[in-house]
Design an enzyme around this catalytic site. Structure first.
Site, short mmCIF file in Angstrom:
data_model
loop_
_atom_site.label_atom_id
_atom_site.label_comp_id
_atom_site.label_asym_id
_atom_site.label_seq_id
_atom_site.Cartn_x
_atom_site.Cartn_y
_atom_site.Cartn_z
N THR A 13 0.84 -1.21 0.00
CA THR A 13 0.00 0.00 0.00
C THR A 13 0.86 1.25 0.00
O THR A 13 0.74 2.13 -0.87
CB THR A 13 -0.91 0.00 1.26
OG1 THR A 13 -1.65 -1.21 1.27
CG2 THR A 13 -1.84 1.18 1.28
N LYS A 45 8.40 -9.58 -1.72
CA LYS A 45 8.44 -10.98 -1.28
C LYS A 45 8.07 -11.90 -2.43
O LYS A 45 8.54 -13.01 -2.53
CB LYS A 45 7.42 -11.14 -0.13
CG LYS A 45 7.95 -11.95 1.01
CD LYS A 45 7.12 -11.93 2.27
CE LYS A 45 5.69 -11.55 2.21
NZ LYS A 45 5.02 -11.57 3.48
N GLU A 129 8.51 10.18 9.85
CA GLU A 129 7.27 10.95 10.01
C GLU A 129 6.01 10.11 9.77
O GLU A 129 5.00 10.28 10.44
CB GLU A 129 7.29 12.13 9.03
CG GLU A 129 6.11 13.06 9.12
CD GLU A 129 6.03 13.80 10.45
OE1 GLU A 129 6.89 14.63 10.72
OE2 GLU A 129 5.09 13.52 11.22
N VAL A 132 3.59 7.87 12.56
CA VAL A 132 2.47 8.31 13.41
C VAL A 132 1.60 9.30 12.63
O VAL A 132 2.11 10.26 12.06
CB VAL A 132 2.97 9.01 14.71
CG1 VAL A 132 1.78 9.36 15.61
CG2 VAL A 132 3.97 8.16 15.46
N GLY A 134 -0.08 9.08 9.82
CA GLY A 134 -0.14 9.08 8.35
C GLY A 134 0.32 10.40 7.75
O GLY A 134 1.48 10.79 7.88
N ILE A 136 -0.37 13.42 8.68
CA ILE A 136 -0.29 14.59 9.59
C ILE A 136 1.17 14.79 10.00
O ILE A 136 1.77 13.88 10.55
CB ILE A 136 -1.14 14.36 10.87
CG1 ILE A 136 -2.55 13.91 10.53
CG2 ILE A 136 -1.14 15.58 11.76
CD1 ILE A 136 -3.36 13.44 11.74
N GLY A 187 -7.07 -0.45 3.00
CA GLY A 187 -5.62 -0.32 3.18
C GLY A 187 -5.20 0.32 4.50
O GLY A 187 -4.04 0.63 4.70
N ASP A 201 -1.13 -0.98 18.16
CA ASP A 201 -0.65 -0.03 17.16
C ASP A 201 -0.69 1.39 17.74
O ASP A 201 0.28 2.15 17.61
CB ASP A 201 -1.54 -0.14 15.90
CG ASP A 201 -1.16 0.87 14.83
OD1 ASP A 201 -0.18 0.62 14.12
OD2 ASP A 201 -1.82 1.92 14.73
N LYS A 205 2.46 4.08 18.71
CA LYS A 205 2.53 5.47 18.26
C LYS A 205 2.64 6.42 19.45
O LYS A 205 3.34 7.44 19.37
CB LYS A 205 1.29 5.78 17.41
CG LYS A 205 1.33 5.04 16.06
CD LYS A 205 -0.01 5.07 15.36
CE LYS A 205 0.06 4.39 13.99
NZ LYS A 205 -1.27 4.15 13.42
P1 NAP Z 1 1.79 -4.02 2.80
O1 NAP Z 1 0.73 -3.46 1.92
O2 NAP Z 1 1.56 -5.31 3.48
O3 NAP Z 1 3.13 -4.07 1.96
C1 NAP Z 1 4.31 -4.66 2.43
C2 NAP Z 1 5.27 -4.78 1.26
O4 NAP Z 1 6.52 -5.24 1.74
C3 NAP Z 1 4.84 -5.76 0.17
O5 NAP Z 1 5.21 -5.25 -1.09
C4 NAP Z 1 5.63 -7.03 0.48
O6 NAP Z 1 5.99 -7.76 -0.69
C5 NAP Z 1 6.90 -6.45 1.07
N1 NAP Z 1 7.48 -7.31 2.09
C6 NAP Z 1 6.97 -7.63 3.30
N2 NAP Z 1 7.81 -8.43 3.97
C7 NAP Z 1 8.87 -8.62 3.17
C8 NAP Z 1 10.07 -9.36 3.28
N3 NAP Z 1 10.34 -10.07 4.37
N4 NAP Z 1 10.95 -9.33 2.25
C9 NAP Z 1 10.68 -8.62 1.14
N5 NAP Z 1 9.56 -7.90 0.96
C10 NAP Z 1 8.68 -7.90 1.97
O7 NAP Z 1 2.12 -2.97 3.97
P2 NAP Z 1 1.80 -1.40 3.99
O8 NAP Z 1 0.40 -1.17 4.42
O9 NAP Z 1 2.29 -0.77 2.76
O10 NAP Z 1 2.70 -0.94 5.25
C11 NAP Z 1 4.09 -0.83 5.14
C12 NAP Z 1 4.64 -0.19 6.41
O11 NAP Z 1 4.08 1.10 6.57
C13 NAP Z 1 4.31 -0.94 7.69
O12 NAP Z 1 5.37 -0.76 8.60
C14 NAP Z 1 3.08 -0.21 8.20
O13 NAP Z 1 2.88 -0.34 9.58
C15 NAP Z 1 3.42 1.21 7.83
N6 NAP Z 1 2.30 2.11 7.67
C16 NAP Z 1 1.25 1.74 6.90
C17 NAP Z 1 0.20 2.64 6.72
C18 NAP Z 1 -0.98 2.29 5.86
O14 NAP Z 1 -1.89 3.10 5.78
N7 NAP Z 1 -1.02 1.14 5.21
C19 NAP Z 1 0.24 3.90 7.33
C20 NAP Z 1 1.36 4.25 8.10
C21 NAP Z 1 2.39 3.34 8.25
P3 NAP Z 1 4.88 -8.42 -1.66
O15 NAP Z 1 4.18 -7.25 -2.30
O16 NAP Z 1 5.66 -9.22 -2.64
O17 NAP Z 1 3.98 -9.22 -0.77
N1 HSE Z 2 -3.09 0.26 10.80
C1 HSE Z 2 -2.78 1.64 10.98
C2 HSE Z 2 -4.04 2.41 11.31
C3 HSE Z 2 -2.13 2.19 9.75
O1 HSE Z 2 -5.13 1.86 11.16
O2 HSE Z 2 -3.95 3.54 11.79
C4 HSE Z 2 -1.52 3.57 9.99
O3 HSE Z 2 -0.43 3.53 10.85
#
Ligand code: NAP
Ligand code: HSE
Length: 430
Positions: A13, A45, A129, A132, A134, A136, A187, A201, A205
């Protein structure tokens, strides 16, 4: 530097949002930094996965060393999540003098100090940044905008998933599982949403915010955590009747140099600025001794809001490289940690009980509160149609936590009380 080379760890995402912005906002990036950014490699992955953006398929790799050991890469963006692998990869990147940007709150809450120290030792930047709130810019606001103030209290709606679920439960009758699935498909929710709904979570934060706001090295073990899984529709209904909204909030408060840090479902008066923050939106209310009340509001999760935080970090990192100030913006907690003792913690409480619908029942309950010297602010009673029971909902005035725990036990044993269905903290207007 005419060109900045970036390696991306993860293409889910957030990674997709980063690529989207770097592709579509190249001019903006160049205006801000004077450099062009080039994505060199993307670690994933599963190479065969169907992706939203496929123009970058030729950059995908399963081998982290193609990024971490690549001398052409200047900056590594970690958006893969997880703890141990991400920690190891960031250490390797820093060892190889690469600057790092991460969105990984799980990692930064637990190993942040160690990684920041490693970055500082290498003269590298480590920005986070996006970890915590997103989109903001709350970390910058604490370390720059409010740097001169003495922060006294932070109340944050810092988890988009739980705020989305509670908002839907509050505004319409919904099925919990279905709303959680919606949050996943939009997402916001983590791959395993347990950490969202169990409050972990948000706790992570709050640890990060406390490090920056108070410079106190709190750890996750210092946070009293409760998630939303036991919040019932009736809790939401009776909170409304009493003039409150239930939100999952994190509170970190410092008084006399002692910190109290907690996450849990909390009743907020409907007029409170945080009460109207709905859906996946986040808001962080910060009270500073001199500035007074401030509030930071915006989308707390999702592809583009999170990517904005990352690309803004990228701009800062590039500017630091140009100004020769890399590694100068590392902020490590340096104050002594003193946590508030449980016997000193005070607050207001909401309680919902099922009581026998018989003469004198309510007076026995209020009498017990009176005996325990806990004063009541509001009380309502309504019959439960199916049984000879009534539902009683109470809001107390401020009381010591241990006194409240005591009355909870006494009420459970009271003959007229069938069940204490729930209790939560109440946050006032001050
Ligand atoms: P996600 O959609 O699950 O994407 C994770 C990505 O990392 C995928 O492309 C996956 O590969 C790859 N990956 C995971 N483990 C791996 C490994 N061991 N080796 C190689 N590639 C690996 O996660 P996301 O929602 O983007 O979140 C990513 C980070 O941002 C997390 O730390 C999350 O807490 C943080 N975050 C997310 C949001 C949000 O709104 N989603 C907001 C703030 C922070 P594949 O695509 O091949 O499976
Ligand atoms: N799972 C987290 C949330 C993503 O719902 O706030 C953003 O850190």
């Amino acid at each position: 530097m005419e060109k900045i080379s970036v390696g991306l760890l993860g293409f889910g995402t957030v990674g997709t949002g980063v690529i989207h912005l770097l592709t579509n906002e190249q001019n903006k990036f160049q205006q801000q930094t004077g450099s062009k950014v080039e994505i060199q490699k993307i670690l994933v992955k599963d190479r065969e996965k169907n992706r939203k953006i496929n123009e970058y398929d030729h950059l995908l790799t399963l081998d982290p060393s193609e990024i971490l050991e690549n001398p052409e890469i200047d900056i590594v963006i970690e958006v893969m999540g997880g703890i141990q692998e991400a920690r190891q990869y960031i250490h390797t990147a820093l060892k190889n003098k690469k600057h790092v940007i991460t969105a990984n709150k799980d990692l930064m809450a637990i190993h942040g100090s160690e990684l920041l120290q490693a970055a500082s030792d290498q003269g590298c930047d480590l920005y986070y940044e996006a970890s915590v709130g997103g989109g903001i810019p709350i970390l910058r606001s604490l370390t720059d905008g409010l740097a001169a103030d003495r922060i006294k209290k932070i109340i944050g709606i810092v988890n988009g998933t739980t705020n989305y679920i509670l908002s839907k439960m509050s505004h319409q009758s919904v099925n919990y599982e279905k709303v959680l699935q919606e949050a996943q498909s939009l997402g916001f929710a983590e791959a395993d949403p347990t950490s969202d709904v169990e409050g972990l979570d948000a706790a992570r934060k709050m640890v990060i915010l406390s490090h920056l706001a108070y410079s106190i090295p709190v750890t996750l073990e210092d946070v009293v955590v409760e998630g939303i899984t036991r919040v019932a529709e009736e809790d939401i209904l009776y909170s409304k009747k009493l003039g409150y909204t239930i939100k999952l909030v994190g509170i970190a408060e410092v008084e006399d140099d002692e910190i109290d840090i907690r996450v849990g479902p909390t009743l907020l008066p409907t007029g409170h600025p945080l009460a109207s923050v709905d859906n996946e939106y986040n808001a962080i209310y910060v009270y500073g001794q001199s500035v007074g009340e401030t509030m930071f509001y915006g989308p707390g999760a999702g592809e583009l809001p999170t990517a904005i935080a990352i690309v803004s970090d990228l701009i800062s990192v590039v500017k630091n490289i140009k100004h020769g100030t890399s590694g100068h913006h590392i902020f490590l907690p340096n104050q002594e940690k003193k946590c508030k003792l449980v016997e000193d913690i005070e607050g207001q409480y909401f309680m919902r009980l099922h009581v026998k619908d018989q003469p004198g029942a309510l007076s026995k309950i209020t009498g017990l509160f009176n005996e325990q010297e806990i004063s009541l602010q509001k009380i309502i009673q309504e019959p439960l149609l199916s049984e000879k029971l009534a539902e009683v909902a109470i809001i107390t005035h401020t009381t010591k936590q241990h006194q409240f725990e005591q009355i909870y036990q006494l009420l459970k044993d009271l003959e007229v009380v069938r069940d204490v269905k729930s209790y939560y903290r109440v946050e006032g207007m001050n």
